[in-house]
Design an enzyme around this catalytic site. Structure first.
Site, PDB file in Angstrom:
ATOM      1  N   SER A  46      11.542   4.715   1.355  1.00 25.11           N
ATOM      2  CA  SER A  46      12.963   4.506   1.036  1.00 25.11           C
ATOM      3  C   SER A  46      13.221   3.013   1.302  1.00 25.11           C
ATOM      4  CB  SER A  46      13.725   5.567   2.135  1.00 25.11           C
ATOM      5  OG  SER A  46      13.592   5.881   3.132  1.00 25.11           O
ATOM      6  N   ALA A  80       4.707   2.317  -0.532  1.00 27.73           N
ATOM      7  CA  ALA A  80       6.880   2.032  -0.890  1.00 27.73           C
ATOM      8  C   ALA A  80       7.779   3.509  -0.561  1.00 27.73           C
ATOM      9  CB  ALA A  80       7.203   2.127  -2.796  1.00 27.73           C
ATOM     10  N   ILE A 104       0.814  -0.990  -0.025  1.00 26.20           N
ATOM     11  CA  ILE A 104      -0.467  -0.222   0.339  1.00 26.20           C
ATOM     12  C   ILE A 104       0.972   1.425  -0.101  1.00 26.20           C
ATOM     13  CG2 ILE A 104      -2.118  -1.095   1.284  1.00 26.20           C
ATOM     14  CD1 ILE A 104       0.217   1.016   3.075  1.00 26.20           C
ATOM     15  N   GLY A 128      11.579   0.643   2.936  1.00 25.23           N
ATOM     16  CA  GLY A 128      10.782   0.005   3.122  1.00 25.23           C
ATOM     17  C   GLY A 128       9.227  -0.419   1.988  1.00 25.23           C
ATOM     18  N   GLN A 129       8.581  -1.702   2.381  1.00 25.13           N
ATOM     19  CA  GLN A 129       7.769  -1.353   1.662  1.00 25.13           C
ATOM     20  C   GLN A 129       6.455  -1.491   2.673  1.00 25.13           C
ATOM     21  OE1 GLN A 129       7.666  -2.297  -2.372  1.00 25.13           O
ATOM     22  NE2 GLN A 129       6.705  -4.808  -2.161  1.00 25.13           N
ATOM     23  N   VAL A 130       4.468  -1.637   2.590  1.00 26.31           N
ATOM     24  CA  VAL A 130       4.099  -1.133   3.500  1.00 26.31           C
ATOM     25  C   VAL A 130       3.174  -2.659   3.554  1.00 26.31           C
ATOM     26  CG1 VAL A 130       2.516  -1.045   5.689  1.00 26.31           C
ATOM     27  CG2 VAL A 130       5.012   0.358   5.040  1.00 26.31           C
ATOM     28  N   ASP A 171      10.815  12.897  11.471  1.00 28.61           N
ATOM     29  CA  ASP A 171      10.322  12.669  10.352  1.00 28.61           C
ATOM     30  C   ASP A 171       9.190  12.778   9.937  1.00 28.61           C
ATOM     31  OD1 ASP A 171      11.409  11.837   7.409  1.00 28.61           O
ATOM     32  OD2 ASP A 171      11.180  10.189   7.907  1.00 28.61           O
ATOM     33  N   LYS A 185       5.276  -4.089   7.679  1.00 29.58           N
ATOM     34  CA  LYS A 185       6.704  -2.930   7.169  1.00 29.58           C
ATOM     35  C   LYS A 185       7.934  -4.216   6.164  1.00 29.58           C
ATOM     36  CE  LYS A 185       8.835   1.055   8.477  1.00 29.58           C
ATOM     37  NZ  LYS A 185       9.004   2.046   8.793  1.00 29.58           N
TER      38      LYS A 185
HETATM   39  N1  LIG Z   1       0.441   1.412  11.074  1.00 33.21           N
HETATM   40  C1  LIG Z   1      -0.003   1.924   9.685  1.00 33.21           C
HETATM   41  N2  LIG Z   1      -1.176   2.407   9.308  1.00 33.21           N
HETATM   42  C2  LIG Z   1      -1.641   2.059   8.385  1.00 33.21           C
HETATM   43  N3  LIG Z   1      -0.307   2.796   7.429  1.00 33.21           N
HETATM   44  C3  LIG Z   1       0.716   2.969   7.371  1.00 33.21           C
HETATM   45  C4  LIG Z   1       1.524   1.978   8.458  1.00 33.21           C
HETATM   46  N4  LIG Z   1       2.426   1.963   8.877  1.00 33.21           N
HETATM   47  C5  LIG Z   1       3.087   2.694   8.326  1.00 33.21           C
HETATM   48  N5  LIG Z   1       2.003   3.399   6.738  1.00 33.21           N
HETATM   49  C6  LIG Z   1       2.012   3.552   5.032  1.00 33.21           C
HETATM   50  O1  LIG Z   1       2.620   3.265   5.173  1.00 33.21           O
HETATM   51  C7  LIG Z   1       4.230   4.141   4.751  1.00 33.21           C
HETATM   52  C8  LIG Z   1       5.589   4.278   4.527  1.00 33.21           C
HETATM   53  O2  LIG Z   1       6.106   3.815   5.771  1.00 33.21           O
HETATM   54  P1  LIG Z   1       7.168   4.382   6.714  1.00 33.21           P
HETATM   55  O3  LIG Z   1       7.264   5.542   6.766  1.00 33.21           O
HETATM   56  O4  LIG Z   1       6.787   3.610   7.935  1.00 33.21           O
HETATM   57  O5  LIG Z   1       8.234   3.389   6.113  1.00 33.21           O
HETATM   58  P2  LIG Z   1       9.693   4.164   5.816  1.00 33.21           P
HETATM   59  O6  LIG Z   1      10.570   3.261   4.948  1.00 33.21           O
HETATM   60  O7  LIG Z   1      10.008   4.285   7.136  1.00 33.21           O
HETATM   61  O8  LIG Z   1       9.854   5.499   5.248  1.00 33.21           O
HETATM   62  P3  LIG Z   1      10.274   6.611   4.545  1.00 33.21           P
HETATM   63  O9  LIG Z   1      11.518   6.620   3.528  1.00 33.21           O
HETATM   64  O10 LIG Z   1       9.693   7.697   5.783  1.00 33.21           O
HETATM   65  O11 LIG Z   1      11.929   6.303   5.938  1.00 33.21           O
HETATM   66  C9  LIG Z   1       3.111   5.689   5.560  1.00 33.21           C
HETATM   67  O12 LIG Z   1       3.591   6.930   4.574  1.00 33.21           O
HETATM   68  C10 LIG Z   1       1.777   5.333   5.377  1.00 33.21           C
HETATM   69  O13 LIG Z   1       1.165   5.425   4.625  1.00 33.21           O
END
Ligand SMILES: Nc1ncnc2c1ncn2[C@@H]1O[C@H](COP(=O)(O)OP(=O)(O)OP(=O)(O)O)[C@@H](O)[C@H]1O
Length: 706
Positions: A221, A219, A217, A223-225, A374, A240
Site C-alpha cells: 500500500s 508492491a 519484487i 511502498g514497493q520492495v 498486521d 523498501k
Molecule cells: N526483509 C524482507 N525479505 C524478503 N522479502 C521482503 C522483506 N521485506 C518485505 N518483503 C516483501 O515485500 C512485501 C511487502 O513488504 P511490506 O509488507 O513490508 O510492505 P508494506 O508497504 O508495509 O505493506 P502493507 O501494505 O502490508 O502495509 C512483503 O510481503 C514481502 O513479500
C-alpha cells in the site's frame, strides 16, 4: 509480484535506467547519468552486523568487546538514520487545514472522485435494502467495496485494511473481503524509486549496492520492495521504497475525511462516538507508517522481545541505508505462509510453523503486549531452515496490562462456559461502560455457545467463535478497542492458514495450554483472583478444573510446575487470604473425609458378608449408610486428588516442598484449630454416620420383633 531469480542484476531494457553488466568477477552496476551526476559519492559506513572474531583464534578482541563495539556502531548508525528522518511527516490536522484549505480545485476534484465511487456503492446498498436483498448481496457488495478502495488509493486501502479488523463495525463478509486488501496493488516507476533512494541517503546507487533488482519484487500500500546486494558487506537486503508523493495524497484524503467527520458529529445523531477523534487516531497510525526509521525501530524492539526463540526470525535493519522513505533490511529467503505446497516441498510442516506463529502471537499479545498488528500471510515467511520470519513492522500495537489479563480470564471463562463471568469480563476489557447492564448479554452468549458446540469450547473453530462474538458485539453497545480486534484477527489469520493443512486444526485448543499456564502461574492479582474464582464454586474446590488446567498447562513449553499455583499459595499465607484460608479448611475436611471414608469403603467392600454383618450389622454394599451416589462422589474426589498428586509428582522439577504454604496454613494460629477441625469434622461426621447406622439397625431390629 514476480520474485527475482539470481542473477537478479539485469535491468529491464528500455527502462529509464540503463543496463547492468554482469562481470566475470561478480556484478557491476551501471548507473544512469541523470542519477550519477546529482550525488557525489560519499564514504560508506560499514553496515551491521559485523563478523565477530573467534575468541579462541589468534584475534585479540574478546567477543564481548566486539559485540559492544558493534552495538555502539549500530546505535550511532541508528542515530544518523533518525537524523535523516527528522523531517518525516507527522499527522497534524491544523497543518492539513493550512495546506489544503486554500486549494479548492484539488479538493473539488478529489471530493468528486471519492463521492462518485462511494455514492454509487451507497445507492446499490439502498436498492438492496429496498428490494430485501441486503443479506443475499452482502458478499458481492463487500467485494465491490474492496475494489473501490483499491481504486481510490493508499488512504482507502489502509482504511479498508483497518476496517477488516473491526467485527464491531463490519459484518463478517466485509471483514473477509477487506482483509484481502494486502496484495495486488499497482507499482510505481523504478526510476523514481532509485532516485528516491539516492536522494534520501545522499549516496549514489552504485556506491550502496553491487546489484539491485530491476523491478520491485513486491508492491504494497505505501511502498514497493527491491532485492539488492550491499556493496560494502555483500549482504543481500530488501529495500523498501515509499511511493512518491504519498504524503500529499494521504494528506488531502485525511483533510477531506476529517471534514466529513465534523459533519457526521454535528448532524448524525445515531452515531454517538466522536468520529473526528476516531479519524485522527487512525490517521496518526497511517502517518507513523510513513516513517520507515520508526518501522526499523519497531522491528528491532520486536526482535529483542520475541526472536529469543530459535524458531522465530526478524530481519536486521541496516541503519546506514535507512531513512524515513527508504528501509534497508536483511533479506529473508522464504516462502509465504499461505503457499503451502511450496512449504511442504521444502520438507517443512505448515502446522509446525503455524504453531510457532501461535506461540509467538500469544507472547506478543498477552505477555509483553507489544504486537505485530498486521500479521497477514504476506508478512509471514517460512524460511528453508524451518523458522517463521516476521516482516513489515509498520503497524504495531500495544495491549494494556489490565486488558492482557482480562483477555486471559475471558478465554478461560469461555472454555469453562462461565457465561456470567464472560459478560462481566467486558467491563474489565473496557468494552462496556460500568453502567451498562450485562444481564441481557448472558443468554445471548449461552445461546451461541450452547447451540454451536456439543464438544468442548476449545474444540471450536476460532473463526466460529470470533464470528459469534462479533455478532454479539455488533448487536450491543460494545466499544471494541482496536487492539482487541487485531488480536482476534492475528489468531484468525493463523487458524485460516492451519486449516489448509489440517481441516481439524483448532487454534483455541493449540493455544489453551498457554492460557492455562498463565492462569496457574501468573502473580498478577486479576489472574490470581480469576483462578481462585474458577477453582472455588459455592465454597467447594473444583478439582476437575485444577486437573484440567494442570493437564493443559503442562503442554506449554515454558511451563514450570514450580510456579504452578504459587500466586494462590502465597495469598493463602498473606493478610488478604482469610477467605481463602477458610475455604482451604473446608476443603481439607472434605478431602480428608474422602480419603478416610474411601478407605473404609474399600475395606468394607473387601470384607466377606459375615464380617460386615458382625461389624456393621449390614451385608449390603452401603458403607456407613452412605447412598451409592454419596459413595460415588466421595471416591471420585479421592481419585481426582490422587490423580492430581501423581500429575504433580510426574512433572519435571516438582518438589513437594512447594506445597509447604498449605502445611503452614494448617499450623498458623488462626488455623491451628484446623487440624482439630478436620479431625473433629471427620470424627463428627463418622460418629453421625455410625449413630445413624446403629439407630437404623436398632429400629429395624425392634420393628422386626414387634
Ligand atoms: N526483509 C524482507 N525479505 C524478503 N522479502 C521482503 C522483506 N521485506 C518485505 N518483503 C516483501 O515485500 C512485501 C511487502 O513488504 P511490506 O509488507 O513490508 O510492505 P508494506 O508497504 O508495509 O505493506 P502493507 O501494505 O502490508 O502495509 C512483503 O510481503 C514481502 O513479500
Amino acid at each position: 509480484m514476480s520474485t527475482v531469480v539470481p542473477p537478479y542484476s539485469l535491468w529491464r531494457s528500455g527502462d529509464a535506467i540503463s543496463r547492468l553488466n554482469a562481470s566475470p568477477h561478480g556484478t557491476s552496476l551501471v548507473i544512469p547519468k541523470f542519477l550519477r551526476s546529482k550525488h557525489p559519492r560519499a564514504a560508506l559506513v560499514e553496515a551491521r552486523p559485523r563478523a565477530v572474531p573467534a575468541v579462541n583464534g589468534d584475534t585479540s578482541l574478546p567477543t564481548q568487546l566486539v559485540l559492544t563495539v558493534d552495538r555502539t556502531d549500530d546505535l550511532q548508525a541508528e542515530a544518523r538514520a533518525m537524523a535523516r528522518a527528522a523531517n518525516a511527516p507527522f499527522y497534524s490536522p491544523e497543518l492539513l487545514a493550512n495546506t489544503y484549505g486554500s486549494r479548492p480545485i484539488e479538493i473539488l476534484r478529489r471530493s468528486l472522485q471519492i463521492l462518485v465511487a462511494l455514492s454509487s456503492f451507497g445507492i446499490k446498498l439502498w436498492l438492496d435494502k429496498n428490494s430485501g436483498q441486503l443479506d443475499q448481496n452482502k458478499r458481492r457488495r463487500a467485494a465491490e467495496l474492496r475494489r473501490i478502495f483499491t481504486r481510490l488509493g493508499p488512504t482507502f486501502v489502509k482504511l479498508g485494511q483497518g476496517l477488516s479488523t473491526r467485527p464491531d463495525i463490519c459484518p463478517p463478509e466485509y471483514l473477509e473481503e477487506l482483509s484481502e486488501l494486502q496484495d495486488g496493488l499497482p507499482t510505481f516507476p523504478d526510476a523514481e524509486a532509485f532516485l528516491c533512494i539516492e536522494k534520501e541517503l545522499g549516496l549514489s546507487l552504485d556506491s550502496i549496492f553491487s546489484s539491485i533488482s530491476p523491478s520491485p519484487i513486491a508492491a504494497a500500500s505505501l511502498g514497493q520492495v527491491y532485492k539488492a546486494r550491499l556493496k560494502q558487506s555483500g549482504k543481500v537486503v530488501a529495500v523498501k521504497v515509499q511511493r512518491p508523493n504519498i504524503e500529499e495524497a494521504i494528506g488531502l484524503d485525511f483533510y477531506l475525511i476529517r471534514s466529513l467527520g465534523f459533519l457526521i458529529n454535528k448532524y448524525v445523531d445515531f452515531i454517538s462516538s466522536d468520529v473526528v477523534a476516531l479519524i485522527d487516531e487512525f490517521a496518526r497510525r497511517v502517518y507513523q507508517e510513513l516513517n520507515y526509521v520508526q518501522e526499523g525501530q519497531n522491528a528491532r524492539r520486536f526482535k529483542k522481545l520475541y526472536a529469543d526463540k530459535e524458531d522465530v526470525l526478524v530481519p536486521d535493519i541496516f541503519w546506514d541505508y535507512t531513512s524515513s522513505k527508504v528501509l534497508t533490511m536483511e533479506w529473508v529467503d522464504g516462502v509465504k505462509l499461505n503457499e503451502q505446497e511450496a512449504i511442504e516441498r521444502q520438507g517443512l510442516k505448515v502446522l509446525d510453523l503455524v504453531n510457532t506463529g501461535i506461540q509467538c502471537s500469544l507472547r506478543q499479545l498477552l505477555e509483553y503486549g507489544y504486537f505485530h498488528a498486521d500479521p497477514h500471510p504476506g508478512n509471514l515467511l517460512a524460511t528453508p531452515e524451518g523458522k517463521l520470519a516476521f516482516l513489515d513492522f509498520g503497524m504495531m500495537s500495544e495491549t494494556p496490562e489490565e486488558a492482557r489479563c482480562a483477555i486471559i480470564g475471558h478465554v478461560v471463562h469461555m472454555v469453562n462456559r462461565d457465561y456470567e463471568a464472560m459478560a462481566r469480563d467486558y467491563y474489565a476489557l473496557d468494552f462496556l461502560s460500568p453502567e451498562t447492564d450485562v444481564s441481557p448479554i448472558v443468554p445471548v452468549l449461552r445461546n451461541f455457545f450452547d447451540d454451536t458446540l456439543n464438544a468442548t469450547v476449545s474444540e471450536l473453530n476460532f473463526k466460529t467463535i470470533v464470528d459469534g462474538l462479533g455478532a454479539v458485539f455488533y448487536q450491543y453497545p460494545f466499544n471494541v478497542p482496536a487492539y482487541y480486534a487485531l488480536i482476534l484477527r492475528s489468531l484468525t489469520v493463523l487458524e485460516g492458514l492451519a486449516l489448509y493443512a489440517d481441516p481439524n486444526f483448532k487454534v483455541l485448543a493449540a493455544s489453551y495450554p498457554y492460557f492455562a499456564k498463565r492462569l496457574l502461574t501468573d502473580p498478577n492479582p486479576y489472574l490470581r483472583d480469576a483462578l481462585i474464582e474458577l477453582l472455588f464454586k459455592d465454597g467447594k474446590f473444583r478439582w476437575s478444573r485444577l486437573e484440567n488446567l494442570l493437564l493443559q498447562g503442562r503442554k506449554d513449553r515454558d511451563f514450570s510446575v514450580k510456579e504452578a499455583l504459587q500466586p494462590v499459595l502465597k495469598l493463602l499465607l498473606g493478610p488478604d487470604g482469610e477467605g481463602l484460608r477458610a475455604l482451604a479448611v473446608k476443603e481439607a475436611i472434605r478431602v480428608t473425609e474422602a480419603f478416610v471414608l474411601g478407605t473404609v469403603n474399600d475395606t468394607y467392600n473387601s470384607m466377606p458378608d459375615f464380617m460386615r454383618l458382625i461389624i456393621f450389622r449390614d451385608s449390603t454394599s452401603r458403607t456407613l449408610g452412605m447412598s451409592n451416589e454419596e459413595q460415588g462422589s466421595m471416591i471420585e474426589l479421592r481419585d481426582q486428588v490422587l490423580r492430581i498428586w501423581r500429575l504433580l509428582q510426574s512433572s519435571e522439577n516438582f518438589d513437594p516442598a512447594l506445597l509447604q504454604p498449605i502445611v503452614q496454613v494448617l499450623q498458623q494460629p488462626e488455623a491451628r484449630s484446623l487440624g482439630g477441625r478436620i479431625f473433629s469434622g471427620i470424627t463428627q461426621r463418622l460418629a453421625a454416620r455410625l449413630l445413624q447406622q446403629v439407630l437404623r439397625a436398632s429400629t429395624t431390629v425392634s420393628a422386626s420383633t414387634v
